[in-house]
Design a protein around this motif. Structure first.
Motif, PDB file in Angstrom:
ATOM      1  N   SER A 235      -7.464   8.170  40.124  1.00  0.00           N
ATOM      2  CA  SER A 235      -6.556   8.969  39.107  1.00  0.00           C
ATOM      3  C   SER A 235      -5.656   7.915  38.572  1.00  0.00           C
ATOM      4  O   SER A 235      -4.908   7.082  39.245  1.00  0.00           O
ATOM      5  N   PHE A 236      -5.483   7.970  37.062  1.00  0.00           N
ATOM      6  CA  PHE A 236      -4.589   7.175  36.549  1.00  0.00           C
ATOM      7  C   PHE A 236      -4.085   7.767  35.143  1.00  0.00           C
ATOM      8  O   PHE A 236      -4.560   8.648  34.637  1.00  0.00           O
ATOM      9  N   GLN A 237      -3.103   6.995  34.645  1.00  0.00           N
ATOM     10  CA  GLN A 237      -2.432   7.738  33.257  1.00  0.00           C
ATOM     11  C   GLN A 237      -2.540   6.364  32.255  1.00  0.00           C
ATOM     12  O   GLN A 237      -2.255   5.241  32.862  1.00  0.00           O
ATOM     13  N   ALA A 238      -2.926   6.660  31.093  1.00  0.00           N
ATOM     14  CA  ALA A 238      -2.667   5.595  30.280  1.00  0.00           C
ATOM     15  C   ALA A 238      -2.592   6.157  28.825  1.00  0.00           C
ATOM     16  O   ALA A 238      -3.195   7.239  28.349  1.00  0.00           O
ATOM     17  N   ASN A 239      -1.520   5.754  27.865  1.00  0.00           N
ATOM     18  CA  ASN A 239      -1.193   6.265  26.714  1.00  0.00           C
ATOM     19  C   ASN A 239      -0.955   7.739  26.788  1.00  0.00           C
ATOM     20  O   ASN A 239      -1.498   8.644  25.916  1.00  0.00           O
ATOM     21  N   ALA A 240      -0.166   8.203  27.809  1.00  0.00           N
ATOM     22  CA  ALA A 240       0.105   9.606  28.061  1.00  0.00           C
ATOM     23  C   ALA A 240      -1.032  10.647  28.313  1.00  0.00           C
ATOM     24  O   ALA A 240      -0.681  11.696  28.487  1.00  0.00           O
ATOM     25  N   ASP A 241      -2.143   9.911  28.393  1.00  0.00           N
ATOM     26  CA  ASP A 241      -3.227  10.765  29.030  1.00  0.00           C
ATOM     27  C   ASP A 241      -3.669  10.764  30.268  1.00  0.00           C
ATOM     28  O   ASP A 241      -3.762   9.389  30.830  1.00  0.00           O
ATOM     29  N   SER A 242      -4.289  11.537  30.892  1.00  0.00           N
ATOM     30  CA  SER A 242      -4.753  11.390  32.351  1.00  0.00           C
ATOM     31  C   SER A 242      -6.087  10.985  32.547  1.00  0.00           C
ATOM     32  O   SER A 242      -6.783  11.814  31.691  1.00  0.00           O
ATOM     33  N   TYR A 243      -6.614  10.319  33.408  1.00  0.00           N
ATOM     34  CA  TYR A 243      -8.075   9.784  33.368  1.00  0.00           C
ATOM     35  C   TYR A 243      -8.250   9.879  35.095  1.00  0.00           C
ATOM     36  O   TYR A 243      -7.350  10.022  35.681  1.00  0.00           O
ATOM     37  N   TYR A 244      -9.600  10.088  35.524  1.00  0.00           N
ATOM     38  CA  TYR A 244      -9.980  10.282  36.660  1.00  0.00           C
ATOM     39  C   TYR A 244     -11.602   9.647  36.908  1.00  0.00           C
ATOM     40  O   TYR A 244     -12.294  10.156  35.979  1.00  0.00           O
ATOM     41  N   VAL A 282      -4.467  -0.034  30.133  1.00  0.00           N
ATOM     42  CA  VAL A 282      -3.635   0.383  31.329  1.00  0.00           C
ATOM     43  C   VAL A 282      -2.834  -0.574  31.633  1.00  0.00           C
ATOM     44  O   VAL A 282      -2.702  -1.585  31.302  1.00  0.00           O
ATOM     45  N   VAL A 286      -1.289  -0.385  37.395  1.00  0.00           N
ATOM     46  CA  VAL A 286      -2.458   0.575  37.463  1.00  0.00           C
ATOM     47  C   VAL A 286      -3.800  -0.208  37.637  1.00  0.00           C
ATOM     48  O   VAL A 286      -4.514  -0.116  38.517  1.00  0.00           O
TER      49      VAL A 286
END
Length: 653
Positions: A235-244, A282, A286
């Motif tokens: 899991s990580f965050q990029a540009n205030a969005d969460s991704y998985y 990212v 990250v």
């Protein structure tokens, strides 16, 4: 000499459990023939042995596969190949001076029986005189040093290499080419002292055959791979969005990491082998965390692949890498290395370490696979002499002029010389033999347009498969499931993917992916898969559609460039080289009318807005309906309110 000793001397391995005839004296090497082994597709090496009966003089056959290290007789091959081998025997030149003249009766009807179905035949000795450029190359090779041949488009590269092969007889060696199709063509052209082979063919003979059972094992799904190697999620965050990324997606990243390692020369996997996280920017921390996690899984998979039995699916690149790490020596006196401008580092490392005379051949301005790790060997290797081929035998002055316009932008050291006796035309071509595209989006758009015109269309290379996989990935997202497709992996569902594709930042980061997503949204997954399924085989096609990458090494009488190329002044070096490759595929007619007319202008295929059709000529035009006012009151809505009021009175709030 018996066959056991001949094989050991000529091919370097020992024949086990030979039958009695193989122990007879008198066996000699006839040569490498175009018939391929039924198991590993390696060209068969033919040995013969004369014998006499009361009915006349004959010869035994021994067909040796250097890949499988198996020996078969003429009776073991299908009838079609058997007839062809007899025909080949009449025109091949034995590699041994002890070969007696052929006295075996020849069936004069053989040519009529097999000419329409036999594999390519060895060509007879060429009768034309070498050009001045070719003569200079032959002289350079005769001096014994390493030579680089820089051959511009259509300048007779293969013919020149054949001339070298004939000149160095009786020296023996190998012609190493990019893919199996080129090798199959070369088998029919090269003399018997030179063995055409792919890099994988050499590696399979030396080492890969030990993993034959793993190569034939069924493919392992990414989900099963994740379970077998205890792969976790990320899991990580990029540009205030969460991704998985789910475990099966991380397993796919690990496989791609192993693939990148197998193309390089390093002895161990490193962070640089780990693919980038697709489609999103990212932070470095990250990326470092992602790299470390993927690298751990990749090392576990590579250690599994090193074993004769294991869990991960074994691929041909895996034994090629193992072969390179073993520091092999390729037998022979000379090695002709073709397509040197797009060499895999792993193979270049092997070639550069050989003691044989090396001849590198290619065109630096056709170096178009840098994006997948290939390097231009012509600019890196140390050779004794460098020679040029500039006289084109493919096209005349008009097409040469277009090719030279891109060479000038690339600051090329030389220009193509068109063949004056060949008429060539540059202008609009209504029904071209081939349409070449810069992107997969251009390929599918051209396919749809040509099919709408009623033309039987073929997609070259793996473009069809790549687009089918993309469409299937989109369908997975539409069903609410994550997909293993690398370009779609960050998205949890179709809505996320489509909204991302409409963002201007997405277009600048990964323009083709965004456009393909919009294409699927516009015409539907089913329509896209239907068009792809309707694509015919190339031999049955009215028009061949290909990306310029896949068209390299090919030629057609008439070629059109699709509307996804940039204006030349907007092209970087990679785009200039790719367009140079595309325009020089034409022999007679070239259509570049869809190139943008001015610097900064968007290529025609990318001009349409998402609401407009992305292709022309569709037999099912999109309907245009007026917008719906959702605030407007309807009879149904008033009836619903009336029924709600009755229910409240009966049941209460």
């Amino acid at each position: 000499m018996n066959l056991v000793d001949q094989i050991k001397r000529e091919l370097g391995f020992e024949l086990r459990n030979p039958i009695s005839r193989y122990l007879l004296d008198g066996w000699y090497l006839q040569g490498t023939c175009p018939v391929l082994c039924g198991q590993c597709r390696t060209p068969l090496t033919v040995f013969r042995c004369p014998y006499t009966t009361t009915r006349g003089n004959y010869k035994y056959w021994a067909l040796v596969c250097t890949g499988c290290r198996a020996v078969s007789s003429l009776d073991d091959v299908p009838d079609t190949e058997k007839k062809f081998l007899r025909k080949w025997d009449t025109i091949s030149t034995p590699l041994s001076a002890s070969n007696p003249p052929r006295k075996e009766p020849i069936d004069k009807t053989e040519k009529l029986k097999v000419s329409h179905q036999a594999p390519p035949q060895k060509t007879k000795k060429t009768s034309f005189a070498p050009t001045e450029e070719q003569t200079q190359i032959l002289q350079a090779v005769s001096r014994g040093g390493d030579v680089a041949v820089k051959a511009l488009a259509g300048t007779g590269k293969t013919t020149t290499l054949c001339l070298i092969a004939k000149q160095v007889e009786p020296k023996r060696g190998h012609y190493v080419a990019f893919n199996r199709a080129i090798v199959n063509d070369a088998i029919a052209k090269f003399p018997s002292n030179i063995t055409p082979v792919t890099a994988h063919g050499l590696a399979f003979r030396a080492l890969g055959h030990n993993f034959k059972s793993r190569l034939e094992s069924p493919r392992v799904s990414n989900r099963d791979l994740a379970e077998l190697f205890s792969v976790g999620s990320f899991s990580f965050q990029a540009n205030a969005d969460s991704y998985y990324f789910e475990p099966f997606q991380m397993a796919q990243f690990a496989l791609r990491t192993v693939g990148n390692f197998c193309k390089g020369i390093d002895t161990s996997l490193e962070e640089k082998d780990v693919p980038s996280i697709p489609l999103v920017d990212v932070k470095q921390e990250v990326k470092r965390e992602f790299d470390a996690q993927v690298l751990g899984y990749a090392n576990a998979i590579w250690n599994d692949l090193l074993k004769r039995t294991g869990h991960a699916k074994f691929e041909h690149d895996h034994y090629l890498k193992m072969w390179q790490l073993a520091k092999p020596e390729i037998p022979g006196d000379i090695l002709l290395f073709d397509e040197a401008q797009d060499a895999d580092p792993v193979m270049l490392d092997v070639v550069n370490a050989q003691q044989a005379q090396l001849v590198y051949c290619g065109d630096s301005y056709q170096s178009i696979y840098e994006w997948r790790g290939a390097i231009d060997a012509l600019e890196l290797v140390n050779v004794d002499e460098t020679k040029w081929l500039t006289q084109s035998f493919r096209f005349g002055d008009s097409i040469a002029e277009i090719g030279n316009s891109f060479l000038k932008r690339l600051d090329a050291e030389a220009q193509i010389v068109g063949l004056q006796r060949l008429a060539s035309f540059v202008g609009q071509v209504q029904r071209p033999d081939a349409i070449l595209c810069r992107t997969n989006f251009g390929a599918i758009s051209s396919l749809i347009s040509e099919q709408a015109l009623g033309r039987k269309s073929a997609l070259m290379g793996n473009v069809k498969v790549a687009l089918q996989q993309f469409a299937e990935g989109c369908r997975e997202l539409m069903y609410g499931r994550r997909t293993g497709h690398p370009d779609l992996a960050p998205f949890a569902n179709w809505t996320e993917a489509y909204e991302w594709s409409r963002d201007e930042a997405a277009a600048s980061l990964a323009g083709e992916v965004a456009t393909l997503i919009q294409l699927v949204a516009n015409i539907s997954v089913e329509k896209m898969l239907q068009c792809l399924a309707a694509a015919v085989e190339e031999k049955d096609a009215d028009v061949v559609i290909s990306t310029a990458h896949k068209a390299k090494g090919r030629e057609w009488n008439s070629v059109r460039l699709a509307g996804d190329f940039k204006h030349p002044e907007d092209m970087d070096k990679a785009d200039l080289r790719l367009t140079y490759v595309a325009v020089t595929r034409a022999k007679e007619k070239l259509d570049i009318s869809q190139l943008p007319k001015a610097k900064g202008e968007t290529p025609p295929l990318f001009k349409r807005s998402p609401e407009q059709p992305v292709f022309e000529g569709s037999s099912t035009p999109r309907k245009q309906r007026p917008p719906i006012d959702l605030n407007k009151k309807t009879n149904v809505s008033s009836d619903v309110q009336k029924h709600k009021g009755i229910l409240r009175r009966l049941l209460g709030d």
